[in-house]
Write a protein that holds these residues in place. Sequence first.
Motif, PDB file in Angstrom:
ATOM      1  N   ILE A  16       0.795  -1.251   0.065  1.00  0.00           N
ATOM      2  CA  ILE A  16      -0.029  -0.075   0.164  1.00  0.00           C
ATOM      3  C   ILE A  16       0.891   1.289  -0.084  1.00  0.00           C
ATOM      4  O   ILE A  16       0.750   2.210  -0.808  1.00  0.00           O
ATOM      5  CB  ILE A  16      -0.967   0.027   1.308  1.00  0.00           C
ATOM      6  N   LEU A  17       1.658   1.402   0.714  1.00  0.00           N
ATOM      7  CA  LEU A  17       2.565   2.468   0.960  1.00  0.00           C
ATOM      8  C   LEU A  17       3.647   2.721  -0.306  1.00  0.00           C
ATOM      9  O   LEU A  17       3.916   3.797  -0.677  1.00  0.00           O
ATOM     10  CB  LEU A  17       3.616   2.298   2.100  1.00  0.00           C
ATOM     11  N   GLY A  18       4.088   1.529  -1.013  1.00  0.00           N
ATOM     12  CA  GLY A  18       4.606   1.772  -2.103  1.00  0.00           C
ATOM     13  C   GLY A  18       3.796   2.380  -3.224  1.00  0.00           C
ATOM     14  O   GLY A  18       4.673   3.298  -3.938  1.00  0.00           O
ATOM     15  N   TYR A  19       2.653   1.830  -3.223  1.00  0.00           N
ATOM     16  CA  TYR A  19       1.800   2.573  -4.418  1.00  0.00           C
ATOM     17  C   TYR A  19       1.522   4.161  -3.981  1.00  0.00           C
ATOM     18  O   TYR A  19       1.111   4.773  -4.846  1.00  0.00           O
ATOM     19  CB  TYR A  19       0.608   1.664  -4.565  1.00  0.00           C
ATOM     20  N   LEU A  20       1.185   4.269  -2.707  1.00  0.00           N
ATOM     21  CA  LEU A  20       0.905   5.677  -2.355  1.00  0.00           C
ATOM     22  C   LEU A  20       2.066   6.667  -2.499  1.00  0.00           C
ATOM     23  O   LEU A  20       1.758   7.717  -2.747  1.00  0.00           O
ATOM     24  CB  LEU A  20       0.447   5.755  -0.941  1.00  0.00           C
ATOM     25  N   GLY A  25       0.113   9.100 -13.016  1.00  0.00           N
ATOM     26  CA  GLY A  25      -0.586   9.506 -13.989  1.00  0.00           C
ATOM     27  C   GLY A  25      -1.723  10.413 -13.760  1.00  0.00           C
ATOM     28  O   GLY A  25      -2.214  10.406 -12.632  1.00  0.00           O
ATOM     29  N   PRO A  26      -2.190  10.957 -14.847  1.00  0.00           N
ATOM     30  CA  PRO A  26      -3.419  11.864 -14.613  1.00  0.00           C
ATOM     31  C   PRO A  26      -4.731  11.336 -13.798  1.00  0.00           C
ATOM     32  O   PRO A  26      -5.400  12.048 -13.106  1.00  0.00           O
ATOM     33  CB  PRO A  26      -3.789  12.589 -16.012  1.00  0.00           C
ATOM     34  N   GLY A  27      -5.000   9.994 -14.014  1.00  0.00           N
ATOM     35  CA  GLY A  27      -6.018   9.456 -13.569  1.00  0.00           C
ATOM     36  C   GLY A  27      -5.767   8.948 -12.164  1.00  0.00           C
ATOM     37  O   GLY A  27      -6.899   8.794 -11.365  1.00  0.00           O
ATOM     38  N   GLU A  28      -4.432   8.633 -11.751  1.00  0.00           N
ATOM     39  CA  GLU A  28      -4.126   8.252 -10.380  1.00  0.00           C
ATOM     40  C   GLU A  28      -5.094   7.156  -9.820  1.00  0.00           C
ATOM     41  O   GLU A  28      -5.352   6.949  -8.730  1.00  0.00           O
ATOM     42  CB  GLU A  28      -4.224   9.535  -9.448  1.00  0.00           C
ATOM     43  N   GLU A  29      -5.387   6.267 -10.769  1.00  0.00           N
ATOM     44  CA  GLU A  29      -6.389   4.918 -10.597  1.00  0.00           C
ATOM     45  C   GLU A  29      -5.355   4.190  -9.364  1.00  0.00           C
ATOM     46  O   GLU A  29      -6.085   3.646  -8.396  1.00  0.00           O
ATOM     47  CB  GLU A  29      -6.464   4.079 -11.626  1.00  0.00           C
ATOM     48  N   ALA A  30      -4.333   4.152  -9.332  1.00  0.00           N
ATOM     49  CA  ALA A  30      -3.601   3.039  -8.498  1.00  0.00           C
ATOM     50  C   ALA A  30      -3.448   3.758  -7.208  1.00  0.00           C
ATOM     51  O   ALA A  30      -3.963   3.142  -6.191  1.00  0.00           O
ATOM     52  CB  ALA A  30      -2.009   2.852  -8.849  1.00  0.00           C
ATOM     53  N   ARG A  31      -3.294   5.094  -6.921  1.00  0.00           N
ATOM     54  CA  ARG A  31      -3.252   5.611  -5.740  1.00  0.00           C
ATOM     55  C   ARG A  31      -4.666   5.775  -5.098  1.00  0.00           C
ATOM     56  O   ARG A  31      -4.946   5.275  -3.840  1.00  0.00           O
ATOM     57  CB  ARG A  31      -2.793   7.095  -5.791  1.00  0.00           C
ATOM     58  N   LEU A  32      -5.821   5.877  -6.006  1.00  0.00           N
ATOM     59  CA  LEU A  32      -7.282   5.980  -5.390  1.00  0.00           C
ATOM     60  C   LEU A  32      -7.455   4.567  -4.846  1.00  0.00           C
ATOM     61  O   LEU A  32      -8.102   4.393  -3.827  1.00  0.00           O
ATOM     62  CB  LEU A  32      -8.091   6.290  -6.546  1.00  0.00           C
ATOM     63  N   ALA A  33      -6.887   3.518  -5.879  1.00  0.00           N
ATOM     64  CA  ALA A  33      -7.399   2.086  -5.338  1.00  0.00           C
ATOM     65  C   ALA A  33      -6.623   1.685  -4.093  1.00  0.00           C
ATOM     66  O   ALA A  33      -7.426   1.127  -2.999  1.00  0.00           O
ATOM     67  CB  ALA A  33      -6.956   1.283  -6.335  1.00  0.00           C
ATOM     68  N   MET A  34      -5.382   2.037  -3.679  1.00  0.00           N
ATOM     69  CA  MET A  34      -4.940   1.843  -2.577  1.00  0.00           C
ATOM     70  C   MET A  34      -5.307   2.729  -1.593  1.00  0.00           C
ATOM     71  O   MET A  34      -5.203   2.197  -0.298  1.00  0.00           O
ATOM     72  CB  MET A  34      -3.285   2.177  -2.617  1.00  0.00           C
TER      73      MET A  34
END
Length: 128
Positions: A16-20, A25-34
């Motif tokens: 989780i912390l690695g992804y945050l 990118g502009p959509g920040e899908e991974a950060r939002l999911a994390m």
Amino acid sequence: LGILAARHLQRLQRVILGYLELPDGPGEEARLAMLDTLRCTIEHTWPRMPCRMPVLLRALLRLLWDVGTERGAVPEPVRAALLHGATQCLVLLDRCCQGQVKVLLEGVQRSCEEPRVQECLRKVQEST
């Protein structure tokens, strides 16, 4: 997994912390999911959160600062969603830690001059 996620909390926290930490990118899908994953993890493994609070608090504050001060490719609705998700996680973390997060955030809030970050910290302070 519910509370069984506590068995994998160390590894899950690292992921989780690695992804945050990194924008994606502009959509920040991974950060939002994390952020959603972190929220669910806090909700289900709340008895284990006090010992994890320093690391999670540092990562969430870094995320708030990075997103709040970043000028660039992230659209405003995505930025607002990231700030809201981080604020929700901070509120949950505070509840799990019997108000310790609010105490630690008092000094941060006084020294912060970024309006978006201040607003998020104010919401955490005002939460019950």
